[in-house]
Design a protein around this motif. Sequence first.
Motif, PDB file in Angstrom:
ATOM      1  N   GLU A 137       0.829  -1.197   0.000  1.00  0.00           N
ATOM      2  CA  GLU A 137       0.000   0.000   0.000  1.00  0.00           C
ATOM      3  C   GLU A 137       0.872   1.259   0.000  1.00  0.00           C
ATOM      4  O   GLU A 137       1.721   1.435   0.849  1.00  0.00           O
ATOM      5  N   PRO A 138       0.671   2.140  -0.986  1.00  0.00           N
ATOM      6  CA  PRO A 138       1.449   3.380  -1.029  1.00  0.00           C
ATOM      7  C   PRO A 138       1.043   4.334   0.093  1.00  0.00           C
ATOM      8  O   PRO A 138      -0.097   4.287   0.576  1.00  0.00           O
ATOM      9  N   PRO A 139       1.971   5.212   0.495  1.00  0.00           N
ATOM     10  CA  PRO A 139       1.609   6.217   1.503  1.00  0.00           C
ATOM     11  C   PRO A 139       0.452   7.079   0.982  1.00  0.00           C
ATOM     12  O   PRO A 139       0.361   7.360  -0.213  1.00  0.00           O
ATOM     13  N   THR A 140      -0.410   7.504   1.869  1.00  0.00           N
ATOM     14  CA  THR A 140      -1.576   8.293   1.469  1.00  0.00           C
ATOM     15  C   THR A 140      -1.188   9.655   0.899  1.00  0.00           C
ATOM     16  O   THR A 140      -1.992  10.272   0.216  1.00  0.00           O
ATOM     17  N   THR A 141       0.026  10.105   1.165  1.00  0.00           N
ATOM     18  CA  THR A 141       0.479  11.402   0.661  1.00  0.00           C
ATOM     19  C   THR A 141       0.939  11.340  -0.794  1.00  0.00           C
ATOM     20  O   THR A 141       1.288  12.360  -1.375  1.00  0.00           O
ATOM     21  N   HIS A 142       0.946  10.167  -1.389  1.00  0.00           N
ATOM     22  CA  HIS A 142       1.421   9.997  -2.766  1.00  0.00           C
ATOM     23  C   HIS A 142       0.252   9.665  -3.687  1.00  0.00           C
ATOM     24  O   HIS A 142      -0.401   8.633  -3.530  1.00  0.00           O
ATOM     25  N   ASN A 143       0.019  10.570  -4.649  1.00  0.00           N
ATOM     26  CA  ASN A 143      -1.070  10.399  -5.611  1.00  0.00           C
ATOM     27  C   ASN A 143      -0.682  10.799  -7.023  1.00  0.00           C
ATOM     28  O   ASN A 143      -1.523  10.767  -7.910  1.00  0.00           O
ATOM     29  N   ASP A 144       0.571  11.224  -7.240  1.00  0.00           N
ATOM     30  CA  ASP A 144       0.983  11.712  -8.558  1.00  0.00           C
ATOM     31  C   ASP A 144       1.351  10.566  -9.495  1.00  0.00           C
ATOM     32  O   ASP A 144       0.629  10.281 -10.436  1.00  0.00           O
ATOM     33  N   LEU A 145       2.503   9.931  -9.244  1.00  0.00           N
ATOM     34  CA  LEU A 145       3.006   8.885 -10.136  1.00  0.00           C
ATOM     35  C   LEU A 145       3.304   7.617  -9.352  1.00  0.00           C
ATOM     36  O   LEU A 145       4.036   7.650  -8.363  1.00  0.00           O
ATOM     37  N   LEU A 146       2.755   6.537  -9.832  1.00  0.00           N
ATOM     38  CA  LEU A 146       3.048   5.203  -9.309  1.00  0.00           C
ATOM     39  C   LEU A 146       3.853   4.474 -10.366  1.00  0.00           C
ATOM     40  O   LEU A 146       3.409   4.382 -11.520  1.00  0.00           O
ATOM     41  N   ILE A 147       5.034   3.998 -10.012  1.00  0.00           N
ATOM     42  CA  ILE A 147       5.827   3.166 -10.907  1.00  0.00           C
ATOM     43  C   ILE A 147       5.696   1.738 -10.387  1.00  0.00           C
ATOM     44  O   ILE A 147       6.201   1.424  -9.308  1.00  0.00           O
ATOM     45  N   ASN A 148       5.002   0.905 -11.145  1.00  0.00           N
ATOM     46  CA  ASN A 148       4.739  -0.456 -10.704  1.00  0.00           C
ATOM     47  C   ASN A 148       5.809  -1.406 -11.230  1.00  0.00           C
ATOM     48  O   ASN A 148       5.901  -1.643 -12.427  1.00  0.00           O
ATOM     49  N   LEU A 149       6.595  -1.961 -10.322  1.00  0.00           N
ATOM     50  CA  LEU A 149       7.620  -2.945 -10.672  1.00  0.00           C
ATOM     51  C   LEU A 149       7.225  -4.352 -10.246  1.00  0.00           C
ATOM     52  O   LEU A 149       7.951  -5.303 -10.494  1.00  0.00           O
ATOM     53  N   ALA A 150       6.086  -4.470  -9.608  1.00  0.00           N
ATOM     54  CA  ALA A 150       5.594  -5.777  -9.172  1.00  0.00           C
ATOM     55  C   ALA A 150       4.977  -6.509 -10.362  1.00  0.00           C
ATOM     56  O   ALA A 150       4.674  -5.911 -11.389  1.00  0.00           O
ATOM     57  N   ASP A 151       4.785  -7.803 -10.206  1.00  0.00           N
ATOM     58  CA  ASP A 151       4.203  -8.625 -11.267  1.00  0.00           C
ATOM     59  C   ASP A 151       2.694  -8.728 -11.154  1.00  0.00           C
ATOM     60  O   ASP A 151       2.069  -9.533 -11.834  1.00  0.00           O
ATOM     61  N   SER A 152       2.114  -7.900 -10.306  1.00  0.00           N
ATOM     62  CA  SER A 152       0.667  -7.895 -10.133  1.00  0.00           C
ATOM     63  C   SER A 152       0.174  -6.453 -10.171  1.00  0.00           C
ATOM     64  O   SER A 152       0.966  -5.512 -10.135  1.00  0.00           O
ATOM     65  N   THR A 153      -1.115  -6.279 -10.227  1.00  0.00           N
ATOM     66  CA  THR A 153      -1.703  -4.947 -10.216  1.00  0.00           C
ATOM     67  C   THR A 153      -1.417  -4.293  -8.872  1.00  0.00           C
ATOM     68  O   THR A 153      -1.620  -4.904  -7.825  1.00  0.00           O
ATOM     69  N   ALA A 154      -0.929  -3.072  -8.910  1.00  0.00           N
ATOM     70  CA  ALA A 154      -0.566  -2.361  -7.689  1.00  0.00           C
ATOM     71  C   ALA A 154      -1.805  -1.987  -6.880  1.00  0.00           C
ATOM     72  O   ALA A 154      -2.835  -1.626  -7.448  1.00  0.00           O
ATOM     73  N   GLU A 155      -1.658  -2.065  -5.567  1.00  0.00           N
ATOM     74  CA  GLU A 155      -2.741  -1.651  -4.679  1.00  0.00           C
ATOM     75  C   GLU A 155      -2.990  -0.161  -4.851  1.00  0.00           C
ATOM     76  O   GLU A 155      -2.065   0.617  -4.999  1.00  0.00           O
ATOM     77  N   ALA A 156      -4.228   0.234  -4.834  1.00  0.00           N
ATOM     78  CA  ALA A 156      -4.643   1.641  -4.851  1.00  0.00           C
ATOM     79  C   ALA A 156      -4.136   2.408  -6.067  1.00  0.00           C
ATOM     80  O   ALA A 156      -4.033   3.619  -6.026  1.00  0.00           O
ATOM     81  N   PHE A 157      -3.854   1.711  -7.179  1.00  0.00           N
ATOM     82  CA  PHE A 157      -3.329   2.406  -8.359  1.00  0.00           C
ATOM     83  C   PHE A 157      -4.289   3.464  -8.877  1.00  0.00           C
ATOM     84  O   PHE A 157      -3.887   4.491  -9.421  1.00  0.00           O
ATOM     85  N   SER A 158      -5.585   3.246  -8.683  1.00  0.00           N
ATOM     86  CA  SER A 158      -6.574   4.145  -9.273  1.00  0.00           C
ATOM     87  C   SER A 158      -6.639   5.511  -8.593  1.00  0.00           C
ATOM     88  O   SER A 158      -7.263   6.425  -9.129  1.00  0.00           O
ATOM     89  N   ARG A 159      -5.977   5.689  -7.476  1.00  0.00           N
ATOM     90  CA  ARG A 159      -5.976   7.016  -6.845  1.00  0.00           C
ATOM     91  C   ARG A 159      -4.849   7.900  -7.378  1.00  0.00           C
ATOM     92  O   ARG A 159      -4.788   9.085  -7.061  1.00  0.00           O
ATOM     93  N   PHE A 160      -3.960   7.329  -8.203  1.00  0.00           N
ATOM     94  CA  PHE A 160      -2.854   8.085  -8.784  1.00  0.00           C
ATOM     95  C   PHE A 160      -3.276   8.753 -10.080  1.00  0.00           C
ATOM     96  O   PHE A 160      -4.094   8.224 -10.825  1.00  0.00           O
ATOM     97  N   SER A 161      -2.657   9.887 -10.376  1.00  0.00           N
ATOM     98  CA  SER A 161      -2.900  10.557 -11.658  1.00  0.00           C
ATOM     99  C   SER A 161      -2.337   9.730 -12.804  1.00  0.00           C
ATOM    100  O   SER A 161      -2.962   9.615 -13.853  1.00  0.00           O
ATOM    101  N   ARG A 162      -1.134   9.184 -12.574  1.00  0.00           N
ATOM    102  CA  ARG A 162      -0.465   8.381 -13.607  1.00  0.00           C
ATOM    103  C   ARG A 162       0.165   7.150 -12.986  1.00  0.00           C
ATOM    104  O   ARG A 162       0.566   7.163 -11.822  1.00  0.00           O
ATOM    105  N   MET A 163       0.276   6.120 -13.819  1.00  0.00           N
ATOM    106  CA  MET A 163       1.002   4.927 -13.410  1.00  0.00           C
ATOM    107  C   MET A 163       1.874   4.496 -14.579  1.00  0.00           C
ATOM    108  O   MET A 163       1.456   4.558 -15.733  1.00  0.00           O
ATOM    109  N   ALA A 164       3.088   4.073 -14.247  1.00  0.00           N
ATOM    110  CA  ALA A 164       4.021   3.568 -15.255  1.00  0.00           C
ATOM    111  C   ALA A 164       4.259   2.089 -15.005  1.00  0.00           C
ATOM    112  O   ALA A 164       4.523   1.672 -13.875  1.00  0.00           O
ATOM    113  N   GLU A 165       4.157   1.320 -16.065  1.00  0.00           N
ATOM    114  CA  GLU A 165       4.495  -0.103 -16.058  1.00  0.00           C
ATOM    115  C   GLU A 165       5.702  -0.244 -16.977  1.00  0.00           C
ATOM    116  O   GLU A 165       5.633   0.160 -18.147  1.00  0.00           O
ATOM    117  N   ILE A 166       6.790  -0.767 -16.476  1.00  0.00           N
ATOM    118  CA  ILE A 166       8.009  -0.906 -17.262  1.00  0.00           C
ATOM    119  C   ILE A 166       8.199  -2.381 -17.573  1.00  0.00           C
ATOM    120  O   ILE A 166       8.282  -3.213 -16.666  1.00  0.00           O
TER     121      ILE A 166
END
Length: 143
Positions: free
Chosen positions: A80-109
């Motif tokens: 779970e990301p800190p509640t103070t972070h909502n701008d960019l999520l960089i997902n390096l996990a092999d699954s869908t990140a928790e709470a991704f939908s509260r971010f403005s952007r998400m990057a999958e590399i």
Amino acid sequence: MTRIDFYLLTSDSPALRLDYACRLAHKAWSKGHRVYLNCSDEEQLNAVDGLLWSFRAEAFLPHGLSADDPDEAVVCGTGEPPTTHNDLLINLADSTAEAFSRFSRMAEIVVEHDPVRLPARERFRFYRERGYPLQTHNIRTAG
């Protein structure tokens, strides 16, 4: 709605994937964004933490670990990301990140390595089926 960018690297190196994540985090941080790097496990978390100190010869990227410094502008964690972070999520996990939908952007590399590529395809389908705006970026790499 979260904009999701898939960065498709022309490499099969998982290490290059982490390096690219650091570059994306640095770019976003330099523009004033708060960044959460979602890692798959403690091993990957430690690797990203080390890279953020050394991936650029001329500078390091100030950051913290979610468990210790959740208020830093750039934070790495494994859940779970800190509640103070909502701008960019960089997902390096092999699954869908928790709470991704509260971010403005998400990057999958994604690299050309089946343990990374195949779960990324599933996540792409998951996001597309739910109507998230998706962008793909083909990135030529030397590694």
